[in-house]
Design an enzyme around this catalytic site. Structure first.
Site, PDB file in Angstrom:
ATOM      1  N   PRO A 101       0.803  -1.230   0.000  1.00 25.11           N
ATOM      2  CA  PRO A 101       0.000   0.000   0.000  1.00 25.11           C
ATOM      3  C   PRO A 101       0.833   1.276   0.000  1.00 25.11           C
ATOM      4  O   PRO A 101       0.479   2.248  -0.683  1.00 25.11           O
ATOM      5  CB  PRO A 101      -0.825  -0.131   1.286  1.00 25.11           C
ATOM      6  CG  PRO A 101      -0.951  -1.595   1.515  1.00 25.11           C
ATOM      7  CD  PRO A 101       0.362  -2.168   1.069  1.00 25.11           C
ATOM      8  N   LYS A 142      -8.816 -11.048  -2.784  1.00 26.26           N
ATOM      9  CA  LYS A 142      -7.402 -11.437  -2.791  1.00 26.26           C
ATOM     10  C   LYS A 142      -6.875 -11.535  -1.368  1.00 26.26           C
ATOM     11  O   LYS A 142      -6.131 -12.466  -1.021  1.00 26.26           O
ATOM     12  CB  LYS A 142      -6.589 -10.404  -3.592  1.00 26.26           C
ATOM     13  CG  LYS A 142      -5.065 -10.558  -3.476  1.00 26.26           C
ATOM     14  CD  LYS A 142      -4.568 -11.887  -4.016  1.00 26.26           C
ATOM     15  CE  LYS A 142      -3.072 -12.085  -3.806  1.00 26.26           C
ATOM     16  NZ  LYS A 142      -2.240 -11.259  -4.681  1.00 26.26           N
ATOM     17  N   LYS A 151       3.282  -9.395   4.459  1.00 26.87           N
ATOM     18  CA  LYS A 151       2.523  -8.168   4.209  1.00 26.87           C
ATOM     19  C   LYS A 151       1.062  -8.478   3.942  1.00 26.87           C
ATOM     20  O   LYS A 151       0.159  -7.809   4.450  1.00 26.87           O
ATOM     21  CB  LYS A 151       3.151  -7.423   3.026  1.00 26.87           C
ATOM     22  CG  LYS A 151       2.408  -6.173   2.566  1.00 26.87           C
ATOM     23  CD  LYS A 151       1.433  -6.451   1.426  1.00 26.87           C
ATOM     24  CE  LYS A 151       2.141  -6.935   0.178  1.00 26.87           C
ATOM     25  NZ  LYS A 151       1.194  -7.140  -0.960  1.00 26.87           N
TER      26      LYS A 151
END
Length: 266
Positions: free
Chosen positions: A63, A161, A222
């Site tokens: 991000p 996802k 992550k």
């Protein structure tokens, strides 16, 4: 053929960009580290890359990277431009991107399932979310990269996802842990793997021992963080982060890492 700007030429991005170029799309690429264009037309900045593009594709690591790069090109997006973000950044970050769109610019969130091999072969599973008109416009581009699954409205691809990869990564960590425990229980790890592979965990066992995947452990950690702070996913993330030496190796490296750590602890 619409003119495409492709930003992010990492493990996945470069083979994806090559496929779009091979399909005949006029293509300009950009990467944080220059020199990875491999013969493709390379821009000096994100703003230069997207200027005049009909479609912008971003394939970045997290991000923070997407937000930083977006801040360098968003103002250059003309009305009618379609932005397809294929990064794995979760629904919250995707909503933040949508909130900063210039007037008349569409956004499709389309993260993918699959590794470098499927990316090169055009065999990714693309999880696409967005407004219906934007999804239909994006489809010819996305179908060059793999099978497109329309997930729903804005943010739905990013959300699915996060769910799917969270389950896969945590399951690989669990398989690694039970195989590491097998020896202490007097069970041959090979026999344990054979039995696990014969049951409902067959796909996870295959992924845990893959030799042709390239999904770095740091990115897997992550993705677990994007799924929130539940106890199981948090524990799996701690397992991945506990061995910095495997951060750039494929997720399957966690299996041997867990075995070594268990042996070291006696």
């Amino acid at each position: 053929m619409e003119k495409i700007a492709f930003l992010g030429l990492g493990r996945m991005g470069l083979p994806m960009a090559r496929r779009l170029a091979a399909a005949g799309h006029p293509l300009t690429v950009w990467n944080r580290s220059p020199g990875r264009a491999d013969g493709l037309t390379e821009a000096a900045s994100p703003a230069e890359a997207v200027r005049g593009a009909d479609v912008v594709v971003t394939m970045l690591s997290d991000p923070a990277a997407v937000a930083e790069v977006a801040g360098r090109f968003t103002a250059e997006l003309a009305p009618g431009t379609l932005w397809i973000d294929m990064s794995s950044i979760g629904p919250e970050a995707t909503a933040a991107l949508r909130a900063r769109l210039p007037y008349g610019v569409g956004l499709v969130d389309a993260p993918v399932m699959g590794s470098v091999g499927p990316a090169a072969a055009g065999e990714l599973l693309v999880l696409a979310g967005g407004e219906d008109a934007d999804l239909e416009r994006a489809r010819p581009v996305l179908e060059r990269l793999g099978r497109v699954r329309h997930c729903g409205g804005p943010g739905s691809g990013a959300a699915l996802k996060t769910v799917a990869i969270g389950a896969i990564v945590a399951s690989v960590a669990v398989v690694g842990e039970v195989l590491a425990a097998a020896g202490e229980l007097g069970v041959s790890p090979e026999l344990a793997r054979e039995v696990l592979a014969a049951g409902p965990l067959a796909g996870v066992v295959a992924r845990a021992h893959s030799t042709d995947s390239d999904f770095p452990v740091r990115l897997a950690a992550k993705d677990l963080a994007l799924a929130g702070g539940g106890p199981v996913l948090s524990a799996a993330r701690e397992v991945l982060l506990a061995d910095p030496s495997i951060a750039e190796q494929d997720l399957s490296a966690v299996v041997d890492s867990l075995r070594r750590r268990r042996q070291a602890n006696g």
